[in-house]
Write a protein that holds these residues in place. Sequence first.
Motif, PDB file in Angstrom:
ATOM      1  N   ARG A   2      16.223  63.235  36.038  1.00 46.43           N
ATOM      2  CA  ARG A   2      15.915  64.457  35.314  1.00 46.43           C
ATOM      3  C   ARG A   2      17.078  65.452  35.412  1.00 46.43           C
ATOM      4  NH1 ARG A   2      10.900  68.604  35.321  1.00 46.43           N
ATOM      5  NH2 ARG A   2      12.155  70.372  34.713  1.00 46.43           N
ATOM      6  N   LEU A  13       9.625  63.514  31.721  1.00 50.94           N
ATOM      7  CA  LEU A  13      10.391  62.295  31.965  1.00 50.94           C
ATOM      8  C   LEU A  13       9.711  61.498  33.067  1.00 50.94           C
ATOM      9  CD1 LEU A  13      14.175  63.170  31.828  1.00 50.94           C
ATOM     10  CD2 LEU A  13      12.546  62.762  29.993  1.00 50.94           C
ATOM     11  N   VAL A  51      20.240  64.062  33.644  1.00 55.02           N
ATOM     12  CA  VAL A  51      20.200  64.133  32.196  1.00 55.02           C
ATOM     13  C   VAL A  51      20.555  65.532  31.729  1.00 55.02           C
ATOM     14  CG1 VAL A  51      18.610  64.123  30.237  1.00 55.02           C
ATOM     15  CG2 VAL A  51      18.624  62.221  31.832  1.00 55.02           C
ATOM     16  N   ALA A 107      13.729  66.687  29.236  1.00 56.62           N
ATOM     17  CA  ALA A 107      14.556  66.803  30.439  1.00 56.62           C
ATOM     18  C   ALA A 107      14.649  68.264  30.861  1.00 56.62           C
ATOM     19  CB  ALA A 107      15.952  66.235  30.182  1.00 56.62           C
ATOM     20  N   GLU A 108      14.587  69.157  29.868  1.00 56.98           N
ATOM     21  CA  GLU A 108      14.637  70.589  30.175  1.00 56.98           C
ATOM     22  C   GLU A 108      13.324  71.027  30.818  1.00 56.98           C
ATOM     23  OE1 GLU A 108      17.404  72.321  29.580  1.00 56.98           O
ATOM     24  OE2 GLU A 108      18.413  70.649  28.594  1.00 56.98           O
ATOM     25  N   GLU A 109      12.222  70.632  30.208  1.00 56.26           N
ATOM     26  CA  GLU A 109      10.911  70.984  30.758  1.00 56.26           C
ATOM     27  C   GLU A 109       9.830  70.133  30.111  1.00 56.26           C
ATOM     28  OE1 GLU A 109       9.668  74.887  29.712  1.00 56.26           O
ATOM     29  OE2 GLU A 109      10.503  74.776  27.705  1.00 56.26           O
ATOM     30  N   PRO A 110       8.774  69.863  30.858  1.00 56.52           N
ATOM     31  CA  PRO A 110       7.658  69.110  30.286  1.00 56.52           C
ATOM     32  C   PRO A 110       7.066  69.871  29.104  1.00 56.52           C
ATOM     33  CG  PRO A 110       7.482  69.204  32.681  1.00 56.52           C
ATOM     34  CD  PRO A 110       8.582  70.155  32.286  1.00 56.52           C
TER      35      PRO A 110
END
Lengths: 163, 122
Positions: free
Chosen positions: A135, B75, A138, B29-32
Motif C-alpha cells: 500500500r 487494497l 504503491v 492505494a490512497e484510501e479505501p
Amino acid sequence: MSSNPTAVSTSITVEAPVERAFRVFTEDIASWWPSEHHIIGVPLATMVFEPKAGGAVYDVGEDGSRCQWARVVAYEPPTRVVFSWDISLQWQVETDPARASEVEVRFVPEGDTRTRVELEHRHLDRHGDGWEGLRDAVGSSGGWRLVLGQFADRMRKASVDRR
Amino acid sequence: MKTYSLSRTGEALGALGDPTRRTIFEQLAEEPAAVVDLAARLPVSRPAVSQHLKVLKEVGLVRDVQVGTRHVYSLDPVGIEGMREYLDRFWSRALASFKARVEQHLESTPEQRTEQPLQEEP
C-alpha cells in the motif's frame, strides 16, 4: 524448489566452466542484470560488485552518484557467493541490515564446460510485516506503482502488440 | 501451488493493464473507498466501477468489507507470498539473462559495461 515460505529458490544450467560462470555473475554483473531493475534514480552508467567478503555492490549513475544495494557476505570463488539484499519493500535502499534479506548463489560444476547455478533468496520475512508495504509502496513514486505499471505495460504489449 | 501463484500474479498484473482499473487501484492505494465514492471521482458509471472492482478482487488485488450498507474496498495486503512471487519472477528473468551472457564466448573485463539490450521481448 524451496518449500520455505520465507525464501525463493531457482536454478539454471549454463554452458560455461564454473570459473567463468562465477566471474560473470559477480564481477561482470553489469553485463546481465535486468536493465529495468535498478533503484538508482539517475541513468545508469555501470554496476560494481566488489569481489571480496565485506565488499559492496552498487549502481553507478552517469552523474557519478552511487547507490549501494548489497553487501558481499561470503565470497568463495568459484563455487559460492552470498550477498545481502538491502532493498526495502518500498523499493528503496534499506539502511538497516536487520531488515535486509540475503541471496546465496552456488556454482556446481557439471563437467568441464557446464555449470549448474543454484540461487536462494531467503529471510524475506526480515523485510517487515509481509508485503503489506504494498500500500505504501504503491503510493510512492518509483515504487510498486512503477514496477507493476512496467510489468503491466509489458504484458499488455506482449498480448495486444499495440492498440 | 507455485504454478497457481505465478499465474495469479500474471492475472493481477494483467488486470492492471486496463487504465481505468489502474486508476481505481491507485485511488484505493490512497484510501479505501466505496463504489459511489469512486464513481463520483472518475468519469465512469457505478456499474462500470463495480465491474472493475470485481476483476481486481478476483485477481486478489483488492478486498472489500461491509460497513453498514456499504461495501468499502481497499487494497488486499499482498503478504509475503506476493514478495515471493515477485522475486521468483525476477530471479528467473535475471538468471536467463545471465545464461545468455555467460554463454557468449567473448571474454570481457570486469569493468566493462555493455549497453546492449539483453533479450528485449518482441
